[in-house]
Design a protein around this motif. Sequence first.
Motif, PDB file in Angstrom:
ATOM      1  N   ASP A  22       2.200  11.600   3.562  1.00 39.43           N
ATOM      2  CA  ASP A  22       3.664  11.672   3.688  1.00 39.43           C
ATOM      3  C   ASP A  22       4.384  10.952   2.548  1.00 39.43           C
ATOM      4  N   THR A  23       3.697  10.047   1.861  1.00 41.36           N
ATOM      5  CA  THR A  23       4.291   9.323   0.735  1.00 41.36           C
ATOM      6  C   THR A  23       3.768   9.814  -0.610  1.00 41.36           C
ATOM      7  N   GLY A  24       3.126  11.005  -0.601  1.00 48.97           N
ATOM      8  CA  GLY A  24       2.677  11.622  -1.843  1.00 48.97           C
ATOM      9  C   GLY A  24       1.341  11.145  -2.351  1.00 48.97           C
ATOM     10  N   ASN A  25       0.565  10.485  -1.510  1.00 48.98           N
ATOM     11  CA  ASN A  25      -0.736   9.953  -1.894  1.00 48.98           C
ATOM     12  C   ASN A  25      -1.868  10.713  -1.217  1.00 48.98           C
ATOM     13  N   PRO A  26      -3.057  10.694  -1.804  1.00 48.86           N
ATOM     14  CA  PRO A  26      -4.206  11.316  -1.143  1.00 48.86           C
ATOM     15  C   PRO A  26      -4.484  10.661   0.212  1.00 48.86           C
ATOM     16  N   PRO A  27      -5.053  11.416   1.146  1.00 50.51           N
ATOM     17  CA  PRO A  27      -5.197  10.969   2.531  1.00 50.51           C
ATOM     18  C   PRO A  27      -6.355  10.016   2.789  1.00 50.51           C
ATOM     19  N   PHE A  28      -6.128   8.765   2.493  1.00 50.83           N
ATOM     20  CA  PHE A  28      -7.122   7.728   2.801  1.00 50.83           C
ATOM     21  C   PHE A  28      -6.404   6.529   3.405  1.00 50.83           C
ATOM     22  N   GLY A  29      -6.963   6.016   4.492  1.00 49.67           N
ATOM     23  CA  GLY A  29      -6.436   4.825   5.144  1.00 49.67           C
ATOM     24  C   GLY A  29      -7.587   3.966   5.622  1.00 49.67           C
ATOM     25  N   SER A  30      -7.388   2.638   5.608  1.00 51.87           N
ATOM     26  CA  SER A  30      -8.454   1.713   5.962  1.00 51.87           C
ATOM     27  C   SER A  30      -7.919   0.503   6.706  1.00 51.87           C
ATOM     28  N   VAL A  31      -8.784  -0.086   7.538  1.00 48.79           N
ATOM     29  CA  VAL A  31      -8.444  -1.241   8.361  1.00 48.79           C
ATOM     30  C   VAL A  31      -9.590  -2.248   8.276  1.00 48.79           C
ATOM     31  N   LEU A  32      -9.237  -3.519   8.121  1.00 50.26           N
ATOM     32  CA  LEU A  32     -10.202  -4.620   8.131  1.00 50.26           C
ATOM     33  C   LEU A  32     -10.089  -5.334   9.472  1.00 50.26           C
ATOM     34  N   VAL A  33     -11.200  -5.438  10.196  1.00 51.63           N
ATOM     35  CA  VAL A  33     -11.227  -6.063  11.509  1.00 51.63           C
ATOM     36  C   VAL A  33     -12.211  -7.232  11.468  1.00 51.63           C
ATOM     37  N   ASP A  34     -11.767  -8.398  11.941  1.00 46.62           N
ATOM     38  CA  ASP A  34     -12.643  -9.569  11.911  1.00 46.62           C
ATOM     39  C   ASP A  34     -13.618  -9.567  13.089  1.00 46.62           C
ATOM     40  N   ALA A  35     -14.479 -10.554  13.121  1.00 41.06           N
ATOM     41  CA  ALA A  35     -15.528 -10.630  14.141  1.00 41.06           C
ATOM     42  C   ALA A  35     -14.969 -10.747  15.552  1.00 41.06           C
ATOM     43  N   ASN A  36     -13.731 -11.211  15.684  1.00 35.66           N
ATOM     44  CA  ASN A  36     -13.088 -11.335  16.993  1.00 35.66           C
ATOM     45  C   ASN A  36     -12.363 -10.059  17.414  1.00 35.66           C
ATOM     46  N   GLY A  37     -12.382  -9.052  16.558  1.00 36.85           N
ATOM     47  CA  GLY A  37     -11.722  -7.792  16.877  1.00 36.85           C
ATOM     48  C   GLY A  37     -10.275  -7.714  16.455  1.00 36.85           C
ATOM     49  N   SER A  38      -9.791  -8.714  15.718  1.00 33.99           N
ATOM     50  CA  SER A  38      -8.401  -8.715  15.258  1.00 33.99           C
ATOM     51  C   SER A  38      -8.269  -7.966  13.938  1.00 33.99           C
ATOM     52  N   VAL A  39      -7.253  -7.127  13.859  1.00 35.17           N
ATOM     53  CA  VAL A  39      -6.960  -6.445  12.594  1.00 35.17           C
ATOM     54  C   VAL A  39      -6.380  -7.474  11.648  1.00 35.17           C
ATOM     55  N   ARG A  40      -7.022  -7.636  10.494  1.00 39.03           N
ATOM     56  CA  ARG A  40      -6.587  -8.626   9.518  1.00 39.03           C
ATOM     57  C   ARG A  40      -5.795  -8.007   8.368  1.00 39.03           C
ATOM     58  N   TYR A  41      -6.067  -6.726   8.075  1.00 39.70           N
ATOM     59  CA  TYR A  41      -5.401  -6.077   6.950  1.00 39.70           C
ATOM     60  C   TYR A  41      -5.550  -4.572   7.138  1.00 39.70           C
ATOM     61  N   GLU A  42      -4.522  -3.831   6.733  1.00 37.98           N
ATOM     62  CA  GLU A  42      -4.621  -2.377   6.727  1.00 37.98           C
ATOM     63  C   GLU A  42      -3.787  -1.838   5.578  1.00 37.98           C
ATOM     64  N   SER A  43      -4.197  -0.685   5.091  1.00 41.23           N
ATOM     65  CA  SER A  43      -3.514  -0.095   3.955  1.00 41.23           C
ATOM     66  C   SER A  43      -3.868   1.385   3.871  1.00 41.23           C
ATOM     67  N   HIS A  44      -3.140   2.077   3.006  1.00 47.32           N
ATOM     68  CA  HIS A  44      -3.469   3.472   2.707  1.00 47.32           C
ATOM     69  C   HIS A  44      -3.454   3.656   1.196  1.00 47.32           C
ATOM     70  N   ASN A  45      -3.909   4.799   0.768  1.00 50.80           N
ATOM     71  CA  ASN A  45      -3.981   5.098  -0.652  1.00 50.80           C
ATOM     72  C   ASN A  45      -2.594   5.008  -1.269  1.00 50.80           C
ATOM     73  N   LEU A  46      -2.520   4.389  -2.453  1.00 47.48           N
ATOM     74  CA  LEU A  46      -1.242   4.204  -3.161  1.00 47.48           C
ATOM     75  C   LEU A  46      -1.345   4.652  -4.624  1.00 47.48           C
ATOM     76  N   THR A  47      -2.093   5.712  -4.861  1.00 47.82           N
ATOM     77  CA  THR A  47      -2.339   6.152  -6.234  1.00 47.82           C
ATOM     78  C   THR A  47      -1.238   7.028  -6.823  1.00 47.82           C
ATOM     79  N   ALA A  48      -0.267   7.443  -6.030  1.00 49.31           N
ATOM     80  CA  ALA A  48       0.777   8.356  -6.523  1.00 49.31           C
ATOM     81  C   ALA A  48       1.546   7.792  -7.710  1.00 49.31           C
ATOM     82  N   GLY A  49       1.587   6.458  -7.836  1.00 45.42           N
ATOM     83  CA  GLY A  49       2.281   5.831  -8.952  1.00 45.42           C
ATOM     84  C   GLY A  49       1.530   5.905 -10.270  1.00 45.42           C
ATOM     85  N   GLY A  50       0.312   6.446 -10.262  1.00 45.23           N
ATOM     86  CA  GLY A  50      -0.446   6.628 -11.486  1.00 45.23           C
ATOM     87  C   GLY A  50      -1.646   5.708 -11.649  1.00 45.23           C
ATOM     88  N   ASP A  51      -1.776   4.683 -10.805  1.00 45.41           N
ATOM     89  CA  ASP A  51      -2.929   3.784 -10.876  1.00 45.41           C
ATOM     90  C   ASP A  51      -3.966   4.267  -9.866  1.00 45.41           C
TER      91      ASP A  51
END
Length: 158
Positions: A22-51
């Motif tokens: 929806d933001t013009g980037n390829p369809p990839f998303g990821s989530v980091l979950v710690d040993a306790n099951g808490s989501v610590r970080y999440e993001s999606h692909n941000l390559t549309a800007g050229g990097d």
Amino acid sequence: MTDTNDMKHLNRCVELAATAVDTGNPPFGSVLVDANGSVRYESHNLTAGGDNTQHPEFAIARWAAANMSPEERAAATVYTSGEHCPMCAAAHGWVGLGRIVYASSSEQLVQWLEEMQAEPSPVATLPIETVVPGQQTDGPFPELAETIRDLHRKFRSA
């Protein structure tokens, strides 16, 4: 071996992949979950800007290196909509993150791109274990394949 939360986190990765499209980037998303099951970080692909290094798995590795101890990283799980590319797999290995759970494989992606007559990746497609020997992985999850393939179609038709 999958646990009861794997599908919940993989579904979130698919939501993030849809946000990427929806933001013009390829369809990839990821989530980091710690040993306790808490989501610590999440993001999606941000390559549309050229990097083209702005992959969510790479961002997770950098964030984890800065914010988690080596022991916390080793006990964490990275969930992702698509199997890590070699760059992201290497980053994962270098910072010592734990298990990787991916909804769709690199092999599936290559097949889908061929079917769509899309340009192949400029980087060789390698299984995570080839880049990071001994890495614990789980995937792909066939029940998510059609949804992820549809996101790739949507991105390429935009």
